[in-house]
Design a protein around this motif. Sequence first.
Motif, PDB file in Angstrom:
ATOM      1  N   ARG A  54       0.612  -1.132   0.014  1.00 18.91           N
ATOM      2  CA  ARG A  54       0.004  -0.022  -0.006  1.00 18.91           C
ATOM      3  C   ARG A  54       0.996   1.187   0.164  1.00 18.91           C
ATOM      4  O   ARG A  54       0.326   2.455  -0.059  1.00 18.91           O
ATOM      5  CB  ARG A  54      -0.984  -0.152   1.171  1.00 18.91           C
ATOM      6  CG  ARG A  54      -2.051  -0.982   1.208  1.00 18.91           C
ATOM      7  CD  ARG A  54      -3.015  -0.940   2.293  1.00 18.91           C
ATOM      8  NE  ARG A  54      -3.648   0.272   2.365  1.00 18.91           N
ATOM      9  CZ  ARG A  54      -4.357   1.015   3.412  1.00 18.91           C
ATOM     10  NH1 ARG A  54      -4.153   0.300   4.407  1.00 18.91           N
ATOM     11  NH2 ARG A  54      -4.970   2.100   3.081  1.00 18.91           N
ATOM     12  N   ILE A  55       2.394   1.090   0.077  1.00 21.60           N
ATOM     13  CA  ILE A  55       2.934   2.158   0.464  1.00 21.60           C
ATOM     14  C   ILE A  55       3.570   2.788  -1.007  1.00 21.60           C
ATOM     15  O   ILE A  55       3.846   1.902  -2.043  1.00 21.60           O
ATOM     16  CB  ILE A  55       4.118   2.069   1.232  1.00 21.60           C
ATOM     17  CG1 ILE A  55       3.763   1.621   2.365  1.00 21.60           C
ATOM     18  CG2 ILE A  55       5.094   2.961   1.129  1.00 21.60           C
ATOM     19  CD1 ILE A  55       3.083   2.696   3.135  1.00 21.60           C
ATOM     20  N   ARG A  56       3.321   4.006  -1.287  1.00 20.38           N
ATOM     21  CA  ARG A  56       3.911   4.548  -2.677  1.00 20.38           C
ATOM     22  C   ARG A  56       5.092   5.422  -2.130  1.00 20.38           C
ATOM     23  O   ARG A  56       5.385   5.834  -0.950  1.00 20.38           O
ATOM     24  CB  ARG A  56       3.034   5.539  -3.336  1.00 20.38           C
ATOM     25  CG  ARG A  56       1.723   4.782  -3.678  1.00 20.38           C
ATOM     26  CD  ARG A  56       2.011   3.468  -4.562  1.00 20.38           C
ATOM     27  NE  ARG A  56       0.914   2.820  -5.185  1.00 20.38           N
ATOM     28  CZ  ARG A  56       0.363   1.690  -4.642  1.00 20.38           C
ATOM     29  NH1 ARG A  56       1.132   1.366  -3.535  1.00 20.38           N
ATOM     30  NH2 ARG A  56      -0.702   0.991  -4.889  1.00 20.38           N
ATOM     31  N   GLY A  57       6.289   5.752  -3.076  1.00 19.00           N
ATOM     32  CA  GLY A  57       7.357   6.571  -2.619  1.00 19.00           C
ATOM     33  C   GLY A  57       7.780   7.223  -4.032  1.00 19.00           C
ATOM     34  O   GLY A  57       7.676   6.886  -5.035  1.00 19.00           O
ATOM     35  N   ALA A  58       8.401   8.091  -3.640  1.00 20.33           N
ATOM     36  CA  ALA A  58       9.453   8.966  -4.541  1.00 20.33           C
ATOM     37  C   ALA A  58      10.749   9.032  -4.192  1.00 20.33           C
ATOM     38  O   ALA A  58      10.930   9.214  -2.762  1.00 20.33           O
ATOM     39  CB  ALA A  58       8.843  10.367  -4.546  1.00 20.33           C
ATOM     40  N   MET A  63       8.548   9.948  -8.555  1.00 19.80           N
ATOM     41  CA  MET A  63       7.776   8.607  -8.194  1.00 19.80           C
ATOM     42  C   MET A  63       8.895   7.247  -8.592  1.00 19.80           C
ATOM     43  O   MET A  63       9.430   7.478  -9.592  1.00 19.80           O
ATOM     44  CB  MET A  63       6.613   8.332  -8.869  1.00 19.80           C
ATOM     45  CG  MET A  63       5.492   9.181  -8.423  1.00 19.80           C
ATOM     46  SD  MET A  63       4.739   9.150  -6.726  1.00 19.80           S
ATOM     47  CE  MET A  63       4.175   7.500  -6.944  1.00 19.80           C
ATOM     48  N   ALA A  65       9.570   3.052  -8.284  1.00 26.05           N
ATOM     49  CA  ALA A  65       9.194   1.683  -8.034  1.00 26.05           C
ATOM     50  C   ALA A  65       9.789   0.907  -6.717  1.00 26.05           C
ATOM     51  O   ALA A  65      10.711   1.621  -6.274  1.00 26.05           O
ATOM     52  CB  ALA A  65       9.317   0.659  -9.250  1.00 26.05           C
ATOM     53  N   PRO A  66       9.120  -0.343  -6.017  1.00 25.44           N
ATOM     54  CA  PRO A  66       9.947  -0.828  -4.947  1.00 25.44           C
ATOM     55  C   PRO A  66      11.194  -1.290  -5.357  1.00 25.44           C
ATOM     56  O   PRO A  66      12.018  -0.991  -4.289  1.00 25.44           O
ATOM     57  CB  PRO A  66       8.873  -1.878  -4.808  1.00 25.44           C
ATOM     58  CG  PRO A  66       7.522  -1.465  -5.348  1.00 25.44           C
ATOM     59  CD  PRO A  66       7.928  -0.618  -6.372  1.00 25.44           C
ATOM     60  N   LEU A  76       7.629   8.868   1.361  1.00 33.86           N
ATOM     61  CA  LEU A  76       6.750   7.504   1.652  1.00 33.86           C
ATOM     62  C   LEU A  76       5.129   7.928   1.951  1.00 33.86           C
ATOM     63  O   LEU A  76       5.122   8.873   2.784  1.00 33.86           O
ATOM     64  CB  LEU A  76       7.114   6.569   2.856  1.00 33.86           C
ATOM     65  CG  LEU A  76       8.757   6.309   2.454  1.00 33.86           C
ATOM     66  CD1 LEU A  76       9.221   5.727   3.752  1.00 33.86           C
ATOM     67  CD2 LEU A  76       8.622   5.114   1.111  1.00 33.86           C
ATOM     68  N   PRO A  79      -1.491   5.396  -1.219  1.00 33.21           N
ATOM     69  CA  PRO A  79      -1.873   5.744  -2.828  1.00 33.21           C
ATOM     70  C   PRO A  79      -2.496   6.960  -2.720  1.00 33.21           C
ATOM     71  O   PRO A  79      -3.402   7.432  -2.022  1.00 33.21           O
ATOM     72  CB  PRO A  79      -2.651   4.555  -2.989  1.00 33.21           C
ATOM     73  CG  PRO A  79      -2.297   3.259  -2.039  1.00 33.21           C
ATOM     74  CD  PRO A  79      -1.824   4.057  -0.775  1.00 33.21           C
ATOM     75  N   THR A  81      -5.418   9.305  -4.359  1.00 33.33           N
ATOM     76  CA  THR A  81      -6.495   9.433  -5.334  1.00 33.33           C
ATOM     77  C   THR A  81      -6.954  10.840  -5.382  1.00 33.33           C
ATOM     78  O   THR A  81      -6.691  11.667  -4.724  1.00 33.33           O
ATOM     79  CB  THR A  81      -7.729   8.455  -4.543  1.00 33.33           C
ATOM     80  OG1 THR A  81      -8.195   9.363  -3.228  1.00 33.33           O
ATOM     81  CG2 THR A  81      -7.530   7.218  -4.462  1.00 33.33           C
TER      82      THR A  81
END
Length: 83
Positions: A54-58, A63, A65-66, A76, A79, A81
């Motif tokens: 559920r975690i997104r990152g930059a 942005m 990817a894992p 961190l 998501p 919306t």
Amino acid sequence: MALTVSYFAWVRERMGVSEEVIEPPAGVTTMADLVGWLAARDARGALAFAEPARIRGAIDGVMAAPDAALGREIALFPPVTGG
């Protein structure tokens, strides 16, 4: 290497800080590694990163990817919306 990590939304609430400078161990080289290390570091991290998918990152404002290699500045967040 020292990293500046910023947390947003409920990740920030669960971590109890909006930003910190950390020095992860040498084996932490990707976003996924970092999230796993933060989850294992203490109870707040375990709560914030209990569901790593559920975690997104930059990384350095882009942005990531894992499996992306770490940079100097990490963000961190959950998501995003919009409407």
